[in-house]
Enzyme design. Sequence first.
Site, PDB file in Angstrom:
ATOM      1  N   SER A 101       0.845  -1.193   0.000  1.00 57.88           N
ATOM      2  CA  SER A 101       0.000   0.000   0.000  1.00 57.88           C
ATOM      3  C   SER A 101       0.881   1.243   0.000  1.00 57.88           C
ATOM      4  O   SER A 101       1.597   1.514   0.966  1.00 57.88           O
ATOM      5  CB  SER A 101      -0.904   0.012   1.233  1.00 57.88           C
TER       6      SER A 101
ATOM      7  N   HIS B 269      -1.322  -1.150  -4.270  1.00 56.21           N
ATOM      8  CA  HIS B 269      -2.596  -0.734  -3.701  1.00 56.21           C
ATOM      9  C   HIS B 269      -2.564   0.778  -3.471  1.00 56.21           C
ATOM     10  O   HIS B 269      -1.665   1.288  -2.801  1.00 56.21           O
ATOM     11  CB  HIS B 269      -2.823  -1.465  -2.375  1.00 56.21           C
TER      12      HIS B 269
ATOM     13  N   ASP C 180      -4.650   3.878  -2.012  1.00 58.52           N
ATOM     14  CA  ASP C 180      -5.769   4.304  -1.180  1.00 58.52           C
ATOM     15  C   ASP C 180      -6.193   5.717  -1.553  1.00 58.52           C
ATOM     16  O   ASP C 180      -5.530   6.694  -1.208  1.00 58.52           O
ATOM     17  CB  ASP C 180      -5.368   4.259   0.296  1.00 58.52           C
TER      18      ASP C 180
ATOM     19  N   MET D 166      -8.569   8.635  -0.907  1.00 60.10           N
ATOM     20  CA  MET D 166      -9.425   9.121   0.186  1.00 60.10           C
ATOM     21  C   MET D 166      -9.832  10.558  -0.091  1.00 60.10           C
ATOM     22  O   MET D 166      -9.022  11.368  -0.558  1.00 60.10           O
ATOM     23  CB  MET D 166      -8.677   9.034   1.515  1.00 60.10           C
TER      24      MET D 166
ATOM     25  N   HIS E  74      -8.244   1.834  -4.696  1.00 59.18           N
ATOM     26  CA  HIS E  74      -9.210   1.532  -3.631  1.00 59.18           C
ATOM     27  C   HIS E  74      -9.906   2.839  -3.286  1.00 59.18           C
ATOM     28  O   HIS E  74      -9.345   3.695  -2.613  1.00 59.18           O
ATOM     29  CB  HIS E  74      -8.460   0.942  -2.431  1.00 59.18           C
TER      30      HIS E  74
ATOM     31  N   MET F 129     -11.973   5.068  -1.419  1.00 61.29           N
ATOM     32  CA  MET F 129     -12.633   5.406  -0.155  1.00 61.29           C
ATOM     33  C   MET F 129     -13.216   6.805  -0.298  1.00 61.29           C
ATOM     34  O   MET F 129     -12.763   7.759   0.319  1.00 61.29           O
ATOM     35  CB  MET F 129     -11.638   5.298   0.994  1.00 61.29           C
TER      36      MET F 129
ATOM     37  N   MET G  77     -11.926  -5.299   4.897  1.00 63.34           N
ATOM     38  CA  MET G  77     -11.148  -4.360   5.707  1.00 63.34           C
ATOM     39  C   MET G  77     -10.948  -4.951   7.099  1.00 63.34           C
ATOM     40  O   MET G  77     -11.906  -5.304   7.786  1.00 63.34           O
ATOM     41  CB  MET G  77     -11.871  -3.017   5.803  1.00 63.34           C
TER      42      MET G  77
ATOM     43  N   GLY H 289      -9.147   4.638   6.632  1.00 58.42           N
ATOM     44  CA  GLY H 289      -8.827   6.052   6.751  1.00 58.42           C
ATOM     45  C   GLY H 289      -7.377   6.344   7.079  1.00 58.42           C
ATOM     46  O   GLY H 289      -6.838   7.353   6.628  1.00 58.42           O
TER      47      GLY H 289
ATOM     48  N   GLY I  87      -1.274   2.051   9.753  1.00 63.15           N
ATOM     49  CA  GLY I  87      -0.662   1.804  11.050  1.00 63.15           C
ATOM     50  C   GLY I  87      -1.591   1.305  12.134  1.00 63.15           C
ATOM     51  O   GLY I  87      -1.207   1.253  13.302  1.00 63.15           O
TER      52      GLY I  87
ATOM     53  N   ASP J 298      -7.064  -5.950   4.055  1.00 65.36           N
ATOM     54  CA  ASP J 298      -6.347  -4.675   4.147  1.00 65.36           C
ATOM     55  C   ASP J 298      -6.445  -4.140   5.560  1.00 65.36           C
ATOM     56  O   ASP J 298      -7.536  -3.861   6.051  1.00 65.36           O
ATOM     57  CB  ASP J 298      -6.978  -3.681   3.165  1.00 65.36           C
ATOM     58  N   GLY J 299      -5.277  -4.015   6.212  1.00 64.46           N
ATOM     59  CA  GLY J 299      -5.225  -3.401   7.534  1.00 64.46           C
ATOM     60  C   GLY J 299      -4.502  -4.253   8.555  1.00 64.46           C
ATOM     61  O   GLY J 299      -4.905  -5.384   8.830  1.00 64.46           O
TER      62      GLY J 299
ATOM     63  N   GLY K 198       1.109  -2.111   4.315  1.00 60.08           N
ATOM     64  CA  GLY K 198       1.681  -0.779   4.184  1.00 60.08           C
ATOM     65  C   GLY K 198       2.844  -0.540   5.125  1.00 60.08           C
ATOM     66  O   GLY K 198       4.010  -0.667   4.753  1.00 60.08           O
TER      67      GLY K 198
END
Length: 222
Positions: A8, A33, A35, A37, A66, A68, A137, A142, A145, A175-176, A197
């Site tokens: 990511s 990936h 993100d 946002m 992705h 969001m 997810m 958002g 970490g 993811d996460g 990530g």
Amino acid sequence: MTVKIAPSLLSCDFSRLGEEARLMEKAGADLLHLDVMDGHFVENLTFGPPVIKALKAATSLPLDAHLMITNADRCVDWYLDAGADYVTVHVEACRHLERVVTHIRERGAKAGIALNPATPLEFIAEVADKVDLILIMSVNPGFGGQSFIERSLVRIAEADEMCRFAGVDPLIAVDGGINAETAARAAGAGATLLVAGNAIFDSADPAAALADIRSSADAASQ
């Protein structure tokens, strides 16, 4: 099945974005990936189509946008025009989910759907035959970490079972909070694509960190 790894770029050094993408390509990543946002669907703001277009010229790796964002229904073509190979939309933000994923495929890209941790998995059954990727997810979206939500393992297994029952075989992505330890557990539950990530880009050796995640996941998926 070999588990795919998608670094990511949210966690990379944005001042070296193209360089970081090429580093991941050399390290053996399967796709990147991205993100996207908008500051509305999630309380963060990242990058949009111009950055994706620039990355398309910087790497040969497939790009997964992705989204969001609150208005994916209206602006999904921006990301397709920018060169995204996968476009993943959130079921929580799409009024006409089936229409959007069908359109993504008609444009020649891979279609994905993403579900937040509290979103019922029933959404998968409605479009399972029309998507190439289902993103579970394992954190609330958002920010990078965050810690892996343990119940995600049950959701991964249930998503995998639902797809098998429907006779379809999309990528089951997670993811996460993915690192070498959670990668093994996610893969063991049925995940076939892992988004990582901080575990990669905060490492002193990102290429080695990617290899560790892959090794752990592959061993657990046998």
